[in-house]
Every structure is written in structure tokens, then in C-alpha cells.
Motif scaffolding. Structure first.
Motif, PDB file in Angstrom:
ATOM      1  N   MET A  83       0.842  -1.189   0.000  1.00  0.00           N
ATOM      2  CA  MET A  83       0.000   0.000   0.000  1.00  0.00           C
ATOM      3  C   MET A  83       0.879   1.241   0.000  1.00  0.00           C
ATOM      4  SD  MET A  83      -3.072  -0.907   2.679  1.00  0.00           S
ATOM      5  CE  MET A  83      -3.388   0.864   2.818  1.00  0.00           C
ATOM      6  N   GLY A  84       0.653   2.104  -0.977  1.00  0.00           N
ATOM      7  CA  GLY A  84       1.433   3.331  -1.053  1.00  0.00           C
ATOM      8  C   GLY A  84       2.624   3.180  -1.984  1.00  0.00           C
ATOM      9  N   PRO A  85       3.063   4.284  -2.591  1.00  0.00           N
ATOM     10  CA  PRO A  85       4.149   4.230  -3.578  1.00  0.00           C
ATOM     11  C   PRO A  85       5.512   3.922  -2.992  1.00  0.00           C
ATOM     12  CG  PRO A  85       3.543   6.513  -3.114  1.00  0.00           C
ATOM     13  CD  PRO A  85       2.543   5.653  -2.405  1.00  0.00           C
ATOM     14  N   ASP A  86       5.666   4.069  -1.672  1.00  0.00           N
ATOM     15  CA  ASP A  86       6.981   3.881  -1.055  1.00  0.00           C
ATOM     16  C   ASP A  86       7.065   2.624  -0.194  1.00  0.00           C
ATOM     17  OD1 ASP A  86       7.851   6.392  -2.107  1.00  0.00           O
ATOM     18  OD2 ASP A  86       6.788   7.399  -0.474  1.00  0.00           O
ATOM     19  N   ALA A  87       6.075   1.727  -0.322  1.00  0.00           N
ATOM     20  CA  ALA A  87       6.003   0.569   0.576  1.00  0.00           C
ATOM     21  C   ALA A  87       6.941  -0.561   0.179  1.00  0.00           C
ATOM     22  CB  ALA A  87       4.571   0.050   0.647  1.00  0.00           C
ATOM     23  N   GLY A  88       7.457  -0.540  -1.052  1.00  0.00           N
ATOM     24  CA  GLY A  88       8.392  -1.574  -1.469  1.00  0.00           C
ATOM     25  C   GLY A  88       7.721  -2.766  -2.109  1.00  0.00           C
ATOM     26  N   SER A  89       8.294  -3.959  -1.898  1.00  0.00           N
ATOM     27  CA  SER A  89       7.808  -5.185  -2.540  1.00  0.00           C
ATOM     28  C   SER A  89       6.583  -5.728  -1.813  1.00  0.00           C
ATOM     29  CB  SER A  89       8.922  -6.229  -2.554  1.00  0.00           C
ATOM     30  OG  SER A  89       9.363  -6.490  -1.227  1.00  0.00           O
ATOM     31  N   GLU A  90       6.026  -6.849  -2.322  1.00  0.00           N
ATOM     32  CA  GLU A  90       4.827  -7.407  -1.728  1.00  0.00           C
ATOM     33  C   GLU A  90       5.052  -7.802  -0.272  1.00  0.00           C
ATOM     34  OE1 GLU A  90       3.533 -10.878  -3.799  1.00  0.00           O
ATOM     35  OE2 GLU A  90       5.140 -12.129  -3.055  1.00  0.00           O
ATOM     36  N   PHE A  91       3.951  -7.831   0.474  1.00  0.00           N
ATOM     37  CA  PHE A  91       4.003  -8.100   1.912  1.00  0.00           C
ATOM     38  C   PHE A  91       3.588  -9.525   2.223  1.00  0.00           C
ATOM     39  CE2 PHE A  91       4.588  -3.684   2.352  1.00  0.00           C
ATOM     40  CZ  PHE A  91       4.859  -3.381   3.674  1.00  0.00           C
ATOM     41  N   CYS A  92       4.065 -10.016   3.339  1.00  0.00           N
ATOM     42  CA  CYS A  92       3.515 -11.209   3.977  1.00  0.00           C
ATOM     43  C   CYS A  92       2.611 -10.737   5.110  1.00  0.00           C
ATOM     44  CB  CYS A  92       4.627 -12.084   4.552  1.00  0.00           C
ATOM     45  SG  CYS A  92       5.606 -12.947   3.313  1.00  0.00           S
ATOM     46  N   ASN A  93       1.470 -11.409   5.273  1.00  0.00           N
ATOM     47  CA  ASN A  93       0.521 -11.034   6.312  1.00  0.00           C
ATOM     48  C   ASN A  93      -0.002 -12.266   7.027  1.00  0.00           C
ATOM     49  OD1 ASN A  93      -0.077  -8.908   3.863  1.00  0.00           O
ATOM     50  ND2 ASN A  93      -0.096  -7.919   5.857  1.00  0.00           N
ATOM     51  N   ALA A  94      -0.308 -12.086   8.294  1.00  0.00           N
ATOM     52  CA  ALA A  94      -0.911 -13.150   9.092  1.00  0.00           C
ATOM     53  C   ALA A  94      -1.692 -12.490  10.221  1.00  0.00           C
ATOM     54  CB  ALA A  94       0.148 -14.103   9.654  1.00  0.00           C
ATOM     55  N   ALA A  95      -2.411 -13.304  10.988  1.00  0.00           N
ATOM     56  CA  ALA A  95      -3.146 -12.804  12.147  1.00  0.00           C
ATOM     57  C   ALA A  95      -3.045 -13.828  13.265  1.00  0.00           C
ATOM     58  CB  ALA A  95      -4.610 -12.545  11.794  1.00  0.00           C
ATOM     59  N   ALA A  96      -3.167 -13.348  14.487  1.00  0.00           N
ATOM     60  CA  ALA A  96      -3.105 -14.236  15.644  1.00  0.00           C
ATOM     61  C   ALA A  96      -4.129 -13.801  16.676  1.00  0.00           C
ATOM     62  CB  ALA A  96      -1.710 -14.231  16.266  1.00  0.00           C
ATOM     63  N   THR A  97      -4.706 -14.774  17.373  1.00  0.00           N
ATOM     64  CA  THR A  97      -5.531 -14.483  18.537  1.00  0.00           C
ATOM     65  C   THR A  97      -4.679 -14.708  19.774  1.00  0.00           C
ATOM     66  OG1 THR A  97      -6.374 -16.760  18.498  1.00  0.00           O
ATOM     67  CG2 THR A  97      -7.704 -15.062  17.408  1.00  0.00           C
ATOM     68  N   PHE A  98      -4.990 -13.982  20.846  1.00  0.00           N
ATOM     69  CA  PHE A  98      -4.153 -14.051  22.040  1.00  0.00           C
ATOM     70  C   PHE A  98      -4.999 -13.818  23.287  1.00  0.00           C
ATOM     71  CE2 PHE A  98      -4.427  -9.548  21.111  1.00  0.00           C
ATOM     72  CZ  PHE A  98      -4.542  -8.968  22.362  1.00  0.00           C
ATOM     73  N   HIS A  99      -4.418 -14.108  24.439  1.00  0.00           N
ATOM     74  CA  HIS A  99      -4.993 -13.706  25.716  1.00  0.00           C
ATOM     75  C   HIS A  99      -3.893 -13.088  26.567  1.00  0.00           C
ATOM     76  CE1 HIS A  99      -3.488 -17.803  26.662  1.00  0.00           C
ATOM     77  NE2 HIS A  99      -3.351 -17.356  27.906  1.00  0.00           N
ATOM     78  N   SER A 100      -4.289 -12.101  27.387  1.00  0.00           N
ATOM     79  CA  SER A 100      -3.303 -11.351  28.160  1.00  0.00           C
ATOM     80  C   SER A 100      -4.003 -10.600  29.290  1.00  0.00           C
ATOM     81  CB  SER A 100      -2.576 -10.353  27.251  1.00  0.00           C
ATOM     82  OG  SER A 100      -1.720  -9.521  27.997  1.00  0.00           O
ATOM     83  N   PRO A 101      -3.300 -10.351  30.386  1.00  0.00           N
ATOM     84  CA  PRO A 101      -3.872  -9.537  31.463  1.00  0.00           C
ATOM     85  C   PRO A 101      -3.665  -8.036  31.260  1.00  0.00           C
ATOM     86  CG  PRO A 101      -1.744 -10.381  32.157  1.00  0.00           C
ATOM     87  CD  PRO A 101      -2.008 -10.951  30.780  1.00  0.00           C
ATOM     88  N   HIS A 102      -2.941  -7.653  30.206  1.00  0.00           N
ATOM     89  CA  HIS A 102      -2.582  -6.251  30.019  1.00  0.00           C
ATOM     90  C   HIS A 102      -3.735  -5.430  29.455  1.00  0.00           C
ATOM     91  CE1 HIS A 102       1.508  -7.198  31.003  1.00  0.00           C
ATOM     92  NE2 HIS A 102       1.668  -7.992  29.951  1.00  0.00           N
ATOM     93  N   SER A 103      -3.722  -4.130  29.767  1.00  0.00           N
ATOM     94  CA  SER A 103      -4.690  -3.200  29.193  1.00  0.00           C
ATOM     95  C   SER A 103      -4.345  -2.929  27.733  1.00  0.00           C
ATOM     96  CB  SER A 103      -4.683  -1.881  29.960  1.00  0.00           C
ATOM     97  OG  SER A 103      -3.470  -1.174  29.713  1.00  0.00           O
TER      98      SER A 103
END
Length: 258
Positions: A47-67
């Protein structure tokens, strides 16, 4: 101790992004963010003219006590530990960690907006998220991640542009230039560009892009805010309006296509 559950989006296009994602999960655990599931990796166009080559993307679910704000600081810390620098907005990066959602919390502060204000129209976020949590509900739009993804897959991909503010006298010619530019940049896609009034009556799922003026100095890192309905705001200065409009709309459409 209250345990909160949420989702993180991973991205990167420098070095070995997939290894960086694995290292990020390990480092997150040392900071009290425990990953429950991580998706497979997909590829997306930059995304954008300065972003470079193609991206790798992923997603993760998590649990945590932090705000939420603590989580944001930890994500930035882990990014830095893995070589991320922030000297160029939307530039190439070793890793990008975005806090997408945290339970059903809605937060709007200068430091953090939750849910992430753009994830509902970014295919490169929704596709991996649907792999691991298709029923996760957007706390504002009240739709699941799978429903949000499904509407991006329908064709024609309909984008309504509100041109009332930047140059009312040139709205018609500006829209014509925008349509031509989009056809040239996405020749293989069925994309329908309309005015906001036309888009409101379309049967196709529509995303509205609202154009606002910003003649003062822009912020170095601007976060969009929540809008009523499905509106993406792009800010234009008074110079080179058409070029800015094309760049802004192109970036939104690229995010929708993934």
C-alpha cells in the motif's frame, strides 16, 4: 486477574517475514501476551508508492492480562526488538504488529483507536483473521470478520466518493479523472466508482470515501477515526487535489483487494 482476549495483525516485507512472525510470537509470550492461534501466511500488494515489494501477512488471537495501552507499548517494543524502524510512514518494514481488537472494547485516544479503524476493509487483515476466528464480531459494525470479508469479495467492488468539499466546481471532471486512473491501475478488477449520492442507492456493498480539507501541516502519523456507517476519510490539502485524491482512493482500494 482479568484475562482479555484479542487479535493482532502481522505484516512485513523485509528479511524473512515468516520467521519474524514466529519470533514475534515467542517475544510476545515473554511480555505476557500469549498467542492462542496464528494463521497461515498470505501475500498482499504493498500500500502506497513507497512501501516496497509485496508483503507477507498473518493474524493471531491471544490472551493477556494487560490493558489495551499496555499491549500497544509491548507491540512497539517487540517490533523494535525485531528491527522495525519508524522513519517512513507506510514504508518497507521487517515487521508490523497491529492491535486489531480487544474483547469488545471501543477506544478512541490520540495514542490508540480500537477496534483498529481500518481492519474492517483491509482484506489482508480479514482473510487471515477469518482462518482462525471467523466469528469475531466488530464491536461497532456488529458483524463478524467473515461477514466483513464476504462483502469485500462481491463484484463489482463499489466505492462511493464524496467530492462536495475539495472542489465543488470540478467534481464531475475530477470524478472522470479518478475513474480513468482506477481502471488503469486495476485493469483486471470490476470496480465501480460513483458519487456518494449514487453509491447510497447501489445494491452492491458500498464503501464511502469522504474527502475532507486539511490546509494546515499534516501530522506525521495520522490515524483515521471511527465514522458512522462505513466511511473512510482521506484528507487533502489545497494543492494537487486530483493527484492526492487518486493516491488516497487507490490506497483504500488496494487495501480492499488485499
Amino acid at each position: 486477574m482479568t484475562v482479555l482476549r484479542g487479535a493482532i495483525a502481522f505484516g512485513g516485507n523485509l528479511g524473512d517475514p515468516e520467521r519474524s512472525f514466529q519470533n514475534a510470537c515467542r517475544l510476545l509470550a515473554t511480555h505476557g501476551i500469549n498467542v492462542d492461534r496464528i494463521s497461515s501466511t498470505i501475500r498482499s500488494q504493498p500500500m502506497g508508492p513507497d512501501a516496497g515489494s509485496e508483503f507477507c501477512n498473518a493474524a493471531a488471537t491471544f490472551h493477556s492480562p494487560h490493558s489495551a495501552h499496555q499491549l500497544l507499548q509491548i507491540l512497539h517494543t517487540v517490533e523494535a526488538e525485531l528491527g522495525r524502524t519508524r522513519d517512513q510512514h507506510w514504508g518497507p518494514r521487517t515487521i508490523d504488529l497491529d492491535l486489531i481488537c480487544l474483547d469488545q472494547q471501543v477506544i478512541d485516544t490520540p495514542q490508540l483507536v480500537l477496534p483498529h479503524p481500518a481492519f474492517w476493509y483491509r482484506r489482508f487483515v480479514l482473510q487471515p483473521l477469518c482462518e482462525i476466528d471467523p466469528d469475531a464480531r466488530h464491536p461497532i459494525l456488529k458483524e463478524s470478520s467473515q461477514q466483513l470479508l464476504d462483502r469485500l469479495l462481491k463484484r463489482p467492488l463499489t466505492v462511493a466518493v464524496d467530492l462536495c468539499r475539495p472542489e465543488n466546481s470540478r467534481a464531475e471532471s475530477t470524478l472522470a479523472e479518478l475513474k480513468l486512473a482506477i481502471r488503469q491501475q486495476f485493469p483486471q478488477e470490476k470496480i465501480l466508482i460513483q458519487t456518494a449520492a449514487e453509491g447510497s442507492t447501489s445494491d452492491a456493498p458500498t464503501i464511502t470515501i469522504q474527502v475532507v480539507r486539511e490546509d494546515g501541516p499534516s501530522e506525521n502519523r495520522r490515524q483515521p477515526r471511527h465514522e458512522k456507517g462505513r466511511i473512510v476519510r482521506i484528507a487533502l490539502s489545497s494543492e494537487n487535489v486530483v493527484e492526492q485524491l487518486i493516491t488516497g482512493v487507490t490506497s483504500v482500494i488496494q487495501a480492499m483487494l488485499g
